[in-house]
Scaffold this motif. Structure first.
Motif, PDB file in Angstrom:
ATOM      1  N   SER A  43       0.835  -1.207   0.000  1.00 54.78           N
ATOM      2  CA  SER A  43       0.000   0.000   0.000  1.00 54.78           C
ATOM      3  C   SER A  43       0.865   1.250   0.000  1.00 54.78           C
ATOM      4  CB  SER A  43      -0.917   0.013   1.225  1.00 54.78           C
ATOM      5  OG  SER A  43      -1.787  -1.074   1.198  1.00 54.78           O
ATOM      6  N   LEU A  44       1.884   1.270   0.847  1.00 60.39           N
ATOM      7  CA  LEU A  44       2.783   2.427   0.902  1.00 60.39           C
ATOM      8  C   LEU A  44       3.559   2.581  -0.403  1.00 60.39           C
ATOM      9  CD1 LEU A  44       4.154   2.145   4.535  1.00 60.39           C
ATOM     10  CD2 LEU A  44       2.513   3.808   3.650  1.00 60.39           C
ATOM     11  N   ALA A  45       3.986   1.473  -0.989  1.00 62.46           N
ATOM     12  CA  ALA A  45       4.714   1.536  -2.249  1.00 62.46           C
ATOM     13  C   ALA A  45       3.828   2.079  -3.366  1.00 62.46           C
ATOM     14  CB  ALA A  45       5.245   0.152  -2.621  1.00 62.46           C
ATOM     15  N   SER A  46       2.585   1.665  -3.383  1.00 61.87           N
ATOM     16  CA  SER A  46       1.658   2.164  -4.395  1.00 61.87           C
ATOM     17  C   SER A  46       1.393   3.650  -4.212  1.00 61.87           C
ATOM     18  CB  SER A  46       0.351   1.389  -4.337  1.00 61.87           C
ATOM     19  OG  SER A  46       0.583   0.030  -4.617  1.00 61.87           O
ATOM     20  N   MET A  47       1.231   4.074  -2.970  1.00 59.47           N
ATOM     21  CA  MET A  47       1.018   5.491  -2.696  1.00 59.47           C
ATOM     22  C   MET A  47       2.264   6.308  -3.056  1.00 59.47           C
ATOM     23  SD  MET A  47      -2.030   6.009  -1.871  1.00 59.47           S
ATOM     24  CE  MET A  47      -1.879   7.695  -1.330  1.00 59.47           C
ATOM     25  N   ALA A  48       3.433   5.744  -2.800  1.00 59.88           N
ATOM     26  CA  ALA A  48       4.679   6.460  -3.098  1.00 59.88           C
ATOM     27  C   ALA A  48       4.832   6.697  -4.597  1.00 59.88           C
ATOM     28  CB  ALA A  48       5.875   5.683  -2.565  1.00 59.88           C
ATOM     29  N   THR A  49       4.283   5.823  -5.414  1.00 58.30           N
ATOM     30  CA  THR A  49       4.359   6.024  -6.856  1.00 58.30           C
ATOM     31  C   THR A  49       3.230   6.911  -7.368  1.00 58.30           C
ATOM     32  OG1 THR A  49       3.116   4.000  -7.300  1.00 58.30           O
ATOM     33  CG2 THR A  49       5.516   3.819  -7.208  1.00 58.30           C
ATOM     34  N   LEU A  50       2.144   7.028  -6.608  1.00 57.81           N
ATOM     35  CA  LEU A  50       0.996   7.821  -7.029  1.00 57.81           C
ATOM     36  C   LEU A  50       1.124   9.295  -6.643  1.00 57.81           C
ATOM     37  CD1 LEU A  50      -1.906   7.860  -8.207  1.00 57.81           C
ATOM     38  CD2 LEU A  50      -2.709   7.357  -5.898  1.00 57.81           C
ATOM     39  N   VAL A  51       1.681   9.568  -5.486  1.00 53.30           N
ATOM     40  CA  VAL A  51       1.745  10.937  -4.955  1.00 53.30           C
ATOM     41  C   VAL A  51       2.472  11.906  -5.899  1.00 53.30           C
ATOM     42  CG1 VAL A  51       2.664  12.346  -3.072  1.00 53.30           C
ATOM     43  CG2 VAL A  51       1.388  10.273  -2.565  1.00 53.30           C
ATOM     44  N   PRO A  52       3.637  11.552  -6.474  1.00 51.85           N
ATOM     45  CA  PRO A  52       4.277  12.508  -7.386  1.00 51.85           C
ATOM     46  C   PRO A  52       3.398  12.888  -8.581  1.00 51.85           C
ATOM     47  CG  PRO A  52       5.830  10.813  -6.766  1.00 51.85           C
ATOM     48  CD  PRO A  52       4.495  10.387  -6.235  1.00 51.85           C
ATOM     49  N   SER A  53       2.625  11.956  -9.069  1.00 56.70           N
ATOM     50  CA  SER A  53       1.722  12.269 -10.187  1.00 56.70           C
ATOM     51  C   SER A  53       0.630  13.236  -9.752  1.00 56.70           C
ATOM     52  CB  SER A  53       1.084  10.992 -10.724  1.00 56.70           C
ATOM     53  OG  SER A  53       2.068  10.140 -11.224  1.00 56.70           O
ATOM     54  N   LEU A  54       0.130  13.042  -8.549  1.00 52.17           N
ATOM     55  CA  LEU A  54      -0.921  13.921  -8.050  1.00 52.17           C
ATOM     56  C   LEU A  54      -0.410  15.343  -7.793  1.00 52.17           C
ATOM     57  CD1 LEU A  54      -2.717  11.523  -5.535  1.00 52.17           C
ATOM     58  CD2 LEU A  54      -3.484  12.196  -7.819  1.00 52.17           C
ATOM     59  N   LEU A  55       0.831  15.450  -7.406  1.00 53.99           N
ATOM     60  CA  LEU A  55       1.402  16.752  -7.080  1.00 53.99           C
ATOM     61  C   LEU A  55       2.096  17.423  -8.266  1.00 53.99           C
ATOM     62  CD1 LEU A  55       2.925  15.981  -3.577  1.00 53.99           C
ATOM     63  CD2 LEU A  55       0.785  17.164  -4.092  1.00 53.99           C
ATOM     64  N   SER A  56       2.042  16.810  -9.440  1.00 52.73           N
ATOM     65  CA  SER A  56       2.810  17.318 -10.579  1.00 52.73           C
ATOM     66  C   SER A  56       2.395  18.723 -11.008  1.00 52.73           C
ATOM     67  CB  SER A  56       2.716  16.355 -11.754  1.00 52.73           C
ATOM     68  OG  SER A  56       1.389  16.270 -12.214  1.00 52.73           O
ATOM     69  N   MET A  57       1.121  19.059 -10.908  1.00 51.64           N
ATOM     70  CA  MET A  57       0.703  20.414 -11.293  1.00 51.64           C
ATOM     71  C   MET A  57       1.284  21.454 -10.342  1.00 51.64           C
ATOM     72  SD  MET A  57      -3.203  19.947 -12.574  1.00 51.64           S
ATOM     73  CE  MET A  57      -3.417  21.685 -12.851  1.00 51.64           C
ATOM     74  N   LEU A  58       1.261  21.152  -9.052  1.00 53.59           N
ATOM     75  CA  LEU A  58       1.795  22.088  -8.068  1.00 53.59           C
ATOM     76  C   LEU A  58       3.310  22.218  -8.189  1.00 53.59           C
ATOM     77  CD1 LEU A  58       1.203  23.870  -5.597  1.00 53.59           C
ATOM     78  CD2 LEU A  58       1.572  21.835  -4.188  1.00 53.59           C
ATOM     79  N   THR A  59       3.989  21.101  -8.305  1.00 56.92           N
ATOM     80  CA  THR A  59       5.451  21.158  -8.421  1.00 56.92           C
ATOM     81  C   THR A  59       5.875  21.771  -9.760  1.00 56.92           C
ATOM     82  OG1 THR A  59       5.512  18.873  -9.212  1.00 56.92           O
ATOM     83  CG2 THR A  59       5.861  19.229  -6.848  1.00 56.92           C
ATOM     84  N   GLY A  60       5.090  21.550 -10.805  1.00 63.96           N
ATOM     85  CA  GLY A  60       5.373  22.172 -12.102  1.00 63.96           C
ATOM     86  C   GLY A  60       5.267  23.683 -12.040  1.00 63.96           C
ATOM     87  N   TYR A  61       4.286  24.168 -11.297  1.00 69.44           N
ATOM     88  CA  TYR A  61       4.141  25.617 -11.133  1.00 69.44           C
ATOM     89  C   TYR A  61       5.377  26.201 -10.449  1.00 69.44           C
ATOM     90  CZ  TYR A  61       2.640  30.069  -9.222  1.00 69.44           C
ATOM     91  OH  TYR A  61       2.573  31.388  -8.881  1.00 69.44           O
ATOM     92  N   PHE A  62       5.810  25.562  -9.356  1.00 73.61           N
ATOM     93  CA  PHE A  62       6.990  26.058  -8.648  1.00 73.61           C
ATOM     94  C   PHE A  62       8.251  25.922  -9.495  1.00 73.61           C
ATOM     95  CE2 PHE A  62       4.340  25.249  -4.798  1.00 73.61           C
ATOM     96  CZ  PHE A  62       4.224  26.576  -4.429  1.00 73.61           C
ATOM     97  N   ALA A  63       8.332  24.883 -10.291  1.00 73.90           N
ATOM     98  CA  ALA A  63       9.489  24.718 -11.171  1.00 73.90           C
ATOM     99  C   ALA A  63       9.538  25.827 -12.213  1.00 73.90           C
ATOM    100  CB  ALA A  63       9.447  23.353 -11.849  1.00 73.90           C
TER     101      ALA A  63
END
Length: 109
Positions: free
Chosen positions: A46-66
């Protein structure tokens, strides 16, 4: 295809994106299989699956800061070097210590 053959920058960008996608896919597959082999496999998968999903979910926010960053190349180099250090820590802790710490470092990565 003609743009790919003529434009060196575009060619590099596409090649790096393809290699990164292959590496990410292999890492995700191997990590989920590794998590399934642990004694607390349900939680670990479960943690491994979440660890791979979270970066995709945050990509819009991190893209803005980038995009707001003034020193984009330096930021990329710093984050890639940090990722390298995290991978080294993951390998070290996976080999020498409890599996809990290895899962922790993999999730941070």
């Amino acid at each position: 295809m003609q743009e790919y053959m003529c434009n060196r920058g575009y060619q590099t960008l596409i090649n790096v994106a393809v290699l990164s996608g292959i590496g990410d896919g292999l890492y995700n597959i191997v990590f989920v299989i590794y998590a399934g082999s642990l004694s607390f496999s349900t939680l670990a998968v479960s943690l491994a699956s979440m660890a791979t999903l979270v970066p995709s979910l945050l990509s819009m926010l991190t893209g803005y800061f980038a995009d707001q960053s003034r020193h984009k190349v330096r930021a990329i180099l710093v984050t890639r070097n940090l990722q390298f250090v995290l991978f080294l820590n993951f390998g070290f802790f996976n080999y020498f210590t409890e599996k809990y710490l290895a899962v922790f470092f993999a999730i941070i990565n």
